[in-house]
Design an enzyme around this catalytic site. Structure first.
Site, short mmCIF file in Angstrom:
data_model
loop_
_atom_site.label_atom_id
_atom_site.label_comp_id
_atom_site.label_asym_id
_atom_site.label_seq_id
_atom_site.Cartn_x
_atom_site.Cartn_y
_atom_site.Cartn_z
CG HIS A 23 -5.24 -0.43 5.43
ND1 HIS A 23 -4.69 -0.69 4.39
CD2 HIS A 23 -4.16 1.15 5.80
CE1 HIS A 23 -4.02 -0.62 3.82
NE2 HIS A 23 -3.49 0.73 5.17
CB THR A 63 -0.85 -1.77 6.61
OG1 THR A 63 -1.38 -2.78 7.42
CG2 THR A 63 -0.92 -0.94 7.04
CD GLU A 64 -0.89 2.85 4.29
OE1 GLU A 64 0.11 3.56 3.82
OE2 GLU A 64 -1.89 2.92 4.10
CG PHE A 65 4.26 -1.35 0.03
CD1 PHE A 65 3.36 -2.62 0.01
CD2 PHE A 65 5.18 -1.54 -1.13
CE1 PHE A 65 2.86 -1.99 -2.05
CE2 PHE A 65 4.53 -1.91 -2.87
CZ PHE A 65 3.63 -2.40 -2.41
CD1 TRP A 71 3.47 3.68 1.49
CD2 TRP A 71 2.93 2.71 -0.46
NE1 TRP A 71 1.79 3.72 0.90
CE2 TRP A 71 1.54 2.70 0.19
CE3 TRP A 71 3.00 1.57 -1.38
CZ2 TRP A 71 1.15 2.14 -0.62
CZ3 TRP A 71 2.00 1.36 -2.35
CH2 TRP A 71 0.87 1.69 -1.61
#
Lengths: 70, 345
Positions: B58, B94-96, B244
């Protein structure tokens, strides 16, 4: 009209860093330098374990409470 | 666990979800809660969960180097394959986090579908409810509908919201009434259910009623991979970073201030040194996005979200934590080198 729904969920728990580990790292002997030894000093895995268990056991987990950081 | 047990039961009612489980979490579950891994296996085997690949730790690997990003993606595919027996074709960074060149790397790693954010400035007049393509690539882009996602993710427990309380039938009516499109992608943190919104908020009842209300509204849960052979309606050129996170929906949640940039630069700078002492794995853990997220100094709505997730008292404390590690490891390895050459500590 929309008739299809996709639900995406991101599942992640970080390995939180401990605070104030500089002296411990500098005091390491050379035979203590390995992934396991370093990880046990820098990561707060006791807290991570507790949080994971509480999540897995259905409890609400207050993210900031009593994690023991600076 | 409860969420997964609930999803297992809801699977009989047509509930489906796509989940990305970071390698970091997988390792911790294997250490402390292998029963959760067993339950995940069951849900994957029954087709209730489709696995989504992401950078293993991540991490912010995509920001650092192409090779590292590819390795992180491939490592994650490998653990999904070896542990769960599924090779994902749907990917997220990771996190879009997304931009054109990262899309190309995800395709190289094996992605057929990439999930990212339906950012207004990218979409313009277009809707996130259609399948898009990426210029010169074969991957298909599925875009998160952030307003409908935030209704659950951020507003569900907010009693001053004029739509509170949000019920499953109301939500499905909104999905159904969404302006023309083929699908809606809702993207959330897994812990939305039970941690961000407590049990007392009614979030589990909401989840439990979703499949029933979906059926009544003639809405079907589908997996991203079911769209792999569909033709994109248009192509999206995304040269700058989107994600995002926060109101800005770029990389500023992790690299928006000097502390964050300096910390990442320092960690990257000791990569070769750590590798040479067999500490590659620990180094990768230091690249995890969360460490940098905690150093954000944003105010307003974005700042509130950062603070909620932050175990440190301030951005500076978070910065000191990682700087101590960087300096401390350098110190430890310098001592080890002395030991190695002179037999002293």
């Amino acid at each position: 009209m929309v008739r299809k729904l996709i639900l995406f969920l991101e599942m992640h728990q970080p390995r939180r860093l401990k605070y104030g580990v500089l002296n411990k790292l500098c005091d390491l002997r050379s035979d203590e330098i390995n992934e396991v030894g370093i990880s046990s000093i820098i990561f707060n895995d006791e807290v991570n374990k507790e949080i994971l268990n509480r999540v897995a056991d259905r409890s609400y987990v207050p993210t900031r409470v009593n994690e023991g950081f600076g | 666990m409860y969420q997964l047990e609930l999803m297992r039961d809801l699977g009989n009612e047509g509930f489906r979800t796509a989940i990305s489980i970071s390698g970091s979490l997988i390792e911790q579950l294997l250490m402390w809660r292998p029963d959760v891994i067993d339950l995940l296996k069951e849900l994957i085997r029954r087709g209730i969960i489709e696995l989504v690949a992401e950078p293993y730790h991540h991490s912010l690997a995509s920001i650092i180097s192409r090779d590292l990003f590819l390795e992180e993606l491939r490592d994650h595919v490998e653990i999904n394959k070896s542990l769960f027996g599924q090779v994902p074709i749907t990917y997220e960074n990771t996190e879009f986090l997304y931009r054109n060149d990262w899309g190309a790397l995800m395709e190289k790693a094996g992605a057929a579908i990439v999930l990212t954010e339906g950012v207004d400035w990218v979409l313009g007049w277009r809707s996130p409810t259609y399948l898009y393509g990426a210029p010169n690539l074969r991957i298909k882009l599925l875009l998160r509908h952030y307003r409908l996602s935030d209704d659950i993710g951020f507003r569900f427990s907010n009693r001053s919201w004029d739509q509170w309380p949000l019920t499953a039938d109301k939500y499905m009516a909104w999905i159904r009434a969404t302006p023309p499109g083929d699908f809606v992608l809702i993207g959330l943190d897994f812990e939305t259910f039970g941690e961000h919104h407590w049990r007392e908020s009614g979030i589990f009842e909401f989840l439990a009623w979703l499949p029933k209300e979906a059926r009544r509204a003639d809405v079907t849960f589908i997996q991203p991979s079911s769209l792999v052979n569909e033709e994109p309606i248009d192509y999206l050129d995304i040269p700058s970073t989107i994600s995002w996170a926060d109101v800005e929906k770029d990389d500023s949640a992790w690299q928006g201030n000097e502390l964050q940039r300096i910390a990442l630069e320092h960690v990257v700078s000791i990569g070769n040194l750590m590798r040479s002492y067999g500490l590659e794995k620990t180094w990768r853990y230091l690249l995890m996005s969360d460490h940098y997220y905690y150093m954000s100094m944003k105010y307003g709505p974005s700042g509130e979200v950062h603070n909620y997730f932050n175990p440190f008292n301030s951005a500076f404390t978070a910065f000191k934590a990682i700087e101590d590690v960087v300096v401390g490891i350098t110190c430890a390895l310098a001592n080890a080198r002395k030991d190695r050459f002179y037999g002293i500590k």
